[in-house]
Design a protein around this motif. Structure first.
Motif, PDB file in Angstrom:
ATOM      1  N   GLU A  97       6.479 -10.210 -24.697  1.00 18.68           N
ATOM      2  CA  GLU A  97       5.282 -10.883 -24.396  1.00 18.68           C
ATOM      3  C   GLU A  97       5.241 -11.841 -23.029  1.00 18.68           C
ATOM      4  O   GLU A  97       4.145 -11.613 -22.476  1.00 18.68           O
ATOM      5  N   ALA A  98       6.480 -11.991 -22.462  1.00 16.57           N
ATOM      6  CA  ALA A  98       6.170 -12.609 -21.277  1.00 16.57           C
ATOM      7  C   ALA A  98       6.025 -11.580 -20.248  1.00 16.57           C
ATOM      8  O   ALA A  98       4.939 -11.963 -19.321  1.00 16.57           O
ATOM      9  N   TYR A  99       6.540 -10.335 -20.138  1.00 22.63           N
ATOM     10  CA  TYR A  99       6.061  -9.416 -19.252  1.00 22.63           C
ATOM     11  C   TYR A  99       4.518  -9.232 -19.386  1.00 22.63           C
ATOM     12  O   TYR A  99       3.953  -8.985 -18.368  1.00 22.63           O
ATOM     13  N   ALA A 100       4.190  -9.072 -20.641  1.00 23.05           N
ATOM     14  CA  ALA A 100       2.582  -8.724 -20.654  1.00 23.05           C
ATOM     15  C   ALA A 100       1.694  -9.827 -19.953  1.00 23.05           C
ATOM     16  O   ALA A 100       0.824  -9.678 -19.382  1.00 23.05           O
ATOM     17  N   ALA A 101       1.951 -11.128 -20.056  1.00 21.55           N
ATOM     18  CA  ALA A 101       1.278 -12.257 -19.461  1.00 21.55           C
ATOM     19  C   ALA A 101       1.610 -12.241 -18.114  1.00 21.55           C
ATOM     20  O   ALA A 101       0.581 -12.655 -17.242  1.00 21.55           O
ATOM     21  N   VAL A 102       2.807 -11.622 -17.532  1.00 16.18           N
ATOM     22  CA  VAL A 102       3.082 -11.456 -16.090  1.00 16.18           C
ATOM     23  C   VAL A 102       2.118 -10.657 -15.496  1.00 16.18           C
ATOM     24  O   VAL A 102       1.484 -10.638 -14.598  1.00 16.18           O
ATOM     25  N   ASP A 103       1.998  -9.276 -16.233  1.00 17.92           N
ATOM     26  CA  ASP A 103       1.315  -8.436 -15.908  1.00 17.92           C
ATOM     27  C   ASP A 103      -0.134  -8.785 -15.801  1.00 17.92           C
ATOM     28  O   ASP A 103      -1.201  -8.380 -14.655  1.00 17.92           O
ATOM     29  N   SER A 104      -0.619  -9.509 -16.722  1.00 18.10           N
ATOM     30  CA  SER A 104      -2.036  -9.933 -16.774  1.00 18.10           C
ATOM     31  C   SER A 104      -2.420 -10.977 -15.598  1.00 18.10           C
ATOM     32  O   SER A 104      -3.382 -10.888 -14.801  1.00 18.10           O
ATOM     33  N   SER A 105      -1.403 -11.654 -15.271  1.00 20.43           N
ATOM     34  CA  SER A 105      -1.637 -12.661 -13.997  1.00 20.43           C
ATOM     35  C   SER A 105      -1.617 -11.674 -12.795  1.00 20.43           C
ATOM     36  O   SER A 105      -2.559 -12.051 -11.928  1.00 20.43           O
ATOM     37  N   ASN A 106      -0.806 -10.776 -12.691  1.00 20.06           N
ATOM     38  CA  ASN A 106      -0.883  -9.912 -11.422  1.00 20.06           C
ATOM     39  C   ASN A 106      -2.041  -9.283 -11.300  1.00 20.06           C
ATOM     40  O   ASN A 106      -2.584  -9.154 -10.248  1.00 20.06           O
ATOM     41  N   ARG A 107      -2.692  -8.741 -12.411  1.00 16.78           N
ATOM     42  CA  ARG A 107      -3.900  -8.084 -12.387  1.00 16.78           C
ATOM     43  C   ARG A 107      -5.063  -8.971 -11.912  1.00 16.78           C
ATOM     44  O   ARG A 107      -5.951  -8.630 -11.068  1.00 16.78           O
ATOM     45  N   LYS A 108      -4.824 -10.274 -12.426  1.00 18.19           N
ATOM     46  CA  LYS A 108      -5.916 -10.993 -11.923  1.00 18.19           C
ATOM     47  C   LYS A 108      -5.943 -11.493 -10.374  1.00 18.19           C
ATOM     48  O   LYS A 108      -6.613 -11.730  -9.806  1.00 18.19           O
ATOM     49  N   ILE A 109      -4.678 -11.610  -9.928  1.00 19.58           N
ATOM     50  CA  ILE A 109      -4.166 -12.019  -8.510  1.00 19.58           C
ATOM     51  C   ILE A 109      -4.864 -10.609  -7.796  1.00 19.58           C
ATOM     52  O   ILE A 109      -5.368 -10.773  -6.651  1.00 19.58           O
ATOM     53  N   ASP A 110      -4.742  -9.430  -7.945  1.00 18.06           N
ATOM     54  CA  ASP A 110      -5.158  -8.184  -7.393  1.00 18.06           C
ATOM     55  C   ASP A 110      -6.883  -8.179  -7.397  1.00 18.06           C
ATOM     56  O   ASP A 110      -7.239  -7.827  -6.649  1.00 18.06           O
ATOM     57  N   GLU A 111      -7.214  -8.573  -8.615  1.00 22.01           N
ATOM     58  CA  GLU A 111      -8.839  -8.984  -8.973  1.00 22.01           C
ATOM     59  C   GLU A 111      -9.289  -9.891  -7.455  1.00 22.01           C
ATOM     60  O   GLU A 111     -10.134  -9.523  -6.882  1.00 22.01           O
ATOM     61  N   GLY A 112      -8.461 -11.013  -7.710  1.00 23.03           N
ATOM     62  CA  GLY A 112      -8.947 -12.151  -6.736  1.00 23.03           C
ATOM     63  C   GLY A 112      -8.920 -11.511  -5.107  1.00 23.03           C
ATOM     64  O   GLY A 112      -9.772 -11.845  -4.380  1.00 23.03           O
ATOM     65  N   MET A 113      -7.774 -11.032  -4.971  1.00 17.91           N
ATOM     66  CA  MET A 113      -7.471 -10.346  -3.552  1.00 17.91           C
ATOM     67  C   MET A 113      -8.682  -9.335  -3.165  1.00 17.91           C
ATOM     68  O   MET A 113      -9.103  -9.286  -2.063  1.00 17.91           O
ATOM     69  N   LYS A 114      -9.090  -8.638  -4.059  1.00 12.56           N
ATOM     70  CA  LYS A 114     -10.187  -7.486  -3.780  1.00 12.56           C
ATOM     71  C   LYS A 114     -11.321  -8.257  -3.670  1.00 12.56           C
ATOM     72  O   LYS A 114     -12.242  -7.855  -2.732  1.00 12.56           O
ATOM     73  N   MET A 115     -11.665  -9.253  -4.421  1.00  9.44           N
ATOM     74  CA  MET A 115     -12.824 -10.164  -4.158  1.00  9.44           C
ATOM     75  C   MET A 115     -12.728 -10.768  -2.787  1.00  9.44           C
ATOM     76  O   MET A 115     -13.803 -10.960  -2.065  1.00  9.44           O
ATOM     77  N   LEU A 116     -11.618 -11.374  -2.458  1.00  7.94           N
ATOM     78  CA  LEU A 116     -11.621 -11.991  -1.323  1.00  7.94           C
ATOM     79  C   LEU A 116     -11.832 -11.026  -0.210  1.00  7.94           C
ATOM     80  O   LEU A 116     -12.722 -11.395   0.869  1.00  7.94           O
ATOM     81  N   ALA A 117     -11.271  -9.968  -0.242  1.00 11.38           N
ATOM     82  CA  ALA A 117     -11.418  -8.948   0.662  1.00 11.38           C
ATOM     83  C   ALA A 117     -12.831  -8.412   1.007  1.00 11.38           C
ATOM     84  O   ALA A 117     -13.317  -7.935   2.230  1.00 11.38           O
ATOM     85  N   ALA A 118     -13.572  -8.513  -0.050  1.00 14.54           N
ATOM     86  CA  ALA A 118     -14.996  -7.898  -0.123  1.00 14.54           C
ATOM     87  C   ALA A 118     -16.035  -9.015   0.435  1.00 14.54           C
ATOM     88  O   ALA A 118     -16.940  -8.772   1.064  1.00 14.54           O
TER      89      ALA A 118
END
Length: 700
Positions: free
Chosen positions: A89-110
């Motif tokens: 369960e913790a790994y699933a939460a970590v993966d969700s956070s990493n995805r959100k970090i990646d989405e935020g980075m993409k939006m910053l780059a845009a």
């Protein structure tokens, strides 16, 4: 300049069209800049809004990246201490956070605009990569069940990289904040520039609006004001005023119409003034126009150091001609005199008719002698005999002359002096008189004598002297002539020749006549004169006295004297020169019952046509026809003719001035009725006359 043709084109437009175009241009000048500025303000507002939105978005994204990174770090702590089943369960939460970090980075780059923000983004990406490697290493240690090493990795590498990630995110926000502040400052500068631009556009619009208003004023208001001012001047009588013409609009057409009206009125006024200042009968200038023409002529002659003579001429006996022959005859005489004057003077000499039979002329002369010669020539030219309706008319004219520059340089002043000289010429019966300054001295002396004569009437210094009138056949006393004398308290007896002419000049002769009439009626009422009649001389001035008739009527009523005992002697020349109708005048006096006599007959210019119409009783032959009549056969024949003429008209004939017996015998042979003179009796005071009467014996 291209502006000038445009202005001319606009001036040809109608005022309504010009006002519409001007209003439209003014509205465009105001609306277009306003719309442009509104669009610009909308653009700036959108830029500010976008800047604010971008700033908020970056803040949110950076915050979310930090938040998710921290969340992932906290999950590691859970992984380290949690058993394996719970790690899934913790790994699933970590993966969700990493995805959100990646989405935020993409939006910053845009969203990042570039420049320093891109460098900060790359730094953030590098820090994120380091964080993830440390994170992955920590996970590997956890999966290897090396908890102690995982804890150390977590404490050393993961926390450090997480801090680096937070610092990189913070620096990205600072850089973006700085860039946004720069953009905000640029927007503020743009707003300030736009504000000044707006003010400039408003000022330009106001200036252009003022120019439009000025153009409208210059093309409409000013021409209207000028037209109104010109119309006001025309209404005040200045028909030379003209309204300026600007363009071809309604105001210009109105001004043109007004100018045309002024020209028409001016021409009509000039025609009216010409007719008003032109004598209709003779076509000569009337007084006002003559003075203007005389001034112009004087300016011309005196400017050349020359001389000029102003002549004032008057037809004698014009009123008599009107009364005895008719006004048609008088008008014919006036026209004839005008023609002869114009014929002799020529077209270049100013000539006018002042009134009645009075004319004036201004002519250049060499000297005073030439002026007198010109006046004599005019008199001779006018006085040539003429006939009207089969009847011969003898013209006579008197003339007064004033010289320029000796007597003056203005036409009106010279005319007054010439009229004064004319008056003196007629009074003294000289026919011609040149004005003299000595006349003014004589007038001053007359003022002193006038005061003394007035005092003489008040102080009872006047006396009535009586001269006998005898019947030539019987020698009996039939009447007397009353003659006035002045007994001065200092000078003694003043001869009549010294004060009678003065009294005639000053008009005081009427006062003396009234005194003499009252005294004659008093003598007939109070003195024992029986049925004797008294004759009193009536002067030419008395004929102008409109109150003489009423005054004499009152005297006769108050004295109770029979009117036929009073004889009024009027000179022939006085009757002919009188301004009054002599026939009407004598008829009026005749209604009072008094007798009328023509004195000094033969010295005037009356004709049989005149004489037969005059209602008189007696004809007195002037002494010039009596003197030495016995010594000159032709004089006797003339005397005899006059006596027969008087008798044929039913008149009593009296001769005066008899001083010799031969003259008396000649009068007796000629058939004269009554005589008087020094030979028979001098003028005497009343008391001496009464003594003379008692001692008088008829001469056989």
């Amino acid at each position: 300049m291209p502006f000038l043709p445009l202005t001319r084109i606009l001036l040809r437009l109608r005022i309504g069209t010009r006002l519409v175009l001007s209003s439209a241009a003014l509205i465009l000048l105001l609306v277009v800049p306003a719309l442009a500025m509104l669009a610009r303000l909308e653009q700036l507002s959108q830029a500010f809004e976008q800047l604010s939105s971008q700033r908020l978005l970056l803040l949110r994204l950076a915050g979310e990246i930090n938040l998710h990174a921290n969340d992932a770090a906290r999950k590691l702590l859970v992984l380290i201490s949690a058993p394996r089943p719970q790690r899934v369960e913790a790994y699933a939460a970590v993966d969700s956070s990493n995805r959100k970090i990646d989405e935020g980075m993409k939006m910053l780059a845009a969203r990042l605009p570039g420049g320093q923000a891109n460098a900060s983004l790359r730094e953030l990406e590098g820090s994120l990569a380091i964080f993830r490697r440390a994170y992955d290493s920590t996970v590997d240690l956890i999966e290897a069940e090396d908890v102690q090493a995982a804890r150390e990795m977590m404490a050393q590498e993961t926390e450090l990289t997480l801090g680096m990630l937070s610092s990189a995110a913070e620096r990205l926000l600072q850089v973006q904040q700085a860039e946004m502040e720069g953009q905000a400052k640029r927007l503020q500068r743009d707003i300030q520039q736009d504000r000044w631009m707006l003010l400039g556009l408003c000022g330009a619009a106001a200036l252009l609006g003022g120019l439009v208003a000025l153009s409208v004023r210059r093309s409409i208001t000013i021409p209207l004001g000028e037209t109104e001012a010109a119309a006001r001047r025309m209404a005040e009588g200045d028909y030379n005023a003209r309204a300026p013409l600007h363009g071809g609009d309604e105001v210009a057409r109105l001004a043109g119409t007004l100018n045309g009206l002024a020209e028409a009125v001016s021409e009509r006024e000039q025609r009216i003034m010409h007719l008003a200042n032109t004598d209709a009968m003779t076509g000569l200038a009337q007084r006002a126009r003559f003075i203007v023409e005389a001034n112009e002529s004087l300016h011309q002659h005196l400017g050349k150091k020359g001389m000029a003579a102003l002549l004032c001429l008057d037809l004698d006996r014009l009123k008599t001609i009107n009364a005895l022959i008719g006004f048609d005859a008088g008008d014919a005489v006036i026209r004839l005199a005008a023609e002869r004057l114009a014929e002799h003077l020529g077209p270049t000499v100013a000539l006018g008719r002042l009134a009645g039979g009075t004319f004036a002329a201004l002519a250049p002369v060499r000297d005073a002698a030439a002026a007198r010669t010109l006046a004599e020539e005019l008199r001779l030219h006018v006085e040539r005999p003429t006939s009207w309706m089969g009847q011969t008319l003898d013209l006579s004219i008197s003339c007064g002359v004033a010289l320029a520059p000796e007597h003056g340089k203005q036409g009106e002043a010279l005319l007054r002096l010439a009229e004064q000289a004319l008056y003196d010429a007629k009074r003294q019966k000289t026919g011609l008189r040149v004005f003299s300054a000595m006349t003014e001295v004589a007038r001053q002396q007359d003022l002193t004598l006038a005061s003394q004569l007035q005092q003489a009437m008040q102080e009872n210094e006047l006396r009535a002297y009586l001269q006998p009138k005898l019947c030539l056949r019987s020698g009996e006393l039939v009447g007397c002539e009353a003659l006035i004398r002045w007994v001065h308290p200092e000078r003694g007896l003043v001869p009549p020749v010294e004060f009678i002419p003065f009294a005639e000049r000053t008009g005081r002769i009427s006062q003396l006549t009234r005194w003499m009439l009252a005294e004659a009626l008093r003598l007939m009422a109070e003195c024992p004169l029986g049925t004797l009649s008294i004759a009193v001389n009536i002067s030419t001035h008395d004929l102008h006295d409109r109150e003489l008739f009423d005054h004499l009527r009152d005297l006769l009523w108050a004295s109770h004297v029979e009117p036929q005992r009073l004889t009024l002697e009027l000179t022939e020349s006085g009757l002919m020169d009188s301004d009054q109708d002599p026939v009407a005048l004598l008829q009026g006096l005749r209604t009072l019952g008094v007798r009328l006599a023509i004195d000094d007959f033969g010295t005037g210019h009356s004709s049989l046509a005149y004489l037969q119409r005059l209602p008189v009783d007696e004809l007195k032959i002037d002494r010039s026809f009596v003197s030495n009549v016995d010594l000159e056969p032709r004089s006797y024949e003339l005397l005899e003719t006059i006596v027969r003429l008087g008798h044929s008209l039913g008149l009593s004939v009296t001769a005066e001035g008899i001083e010799r017996e031969g003259e008396l015998d000649a009068l007796r042979r000629a058939g004269c009725d009554v005589v008087q003179g020094y030979l028979l009796g001098r003028p005497m005071p009343v008391d001496k006359f009464m003594s003379w009467r008692s001692e008088h014996k008829p001469r056989s």
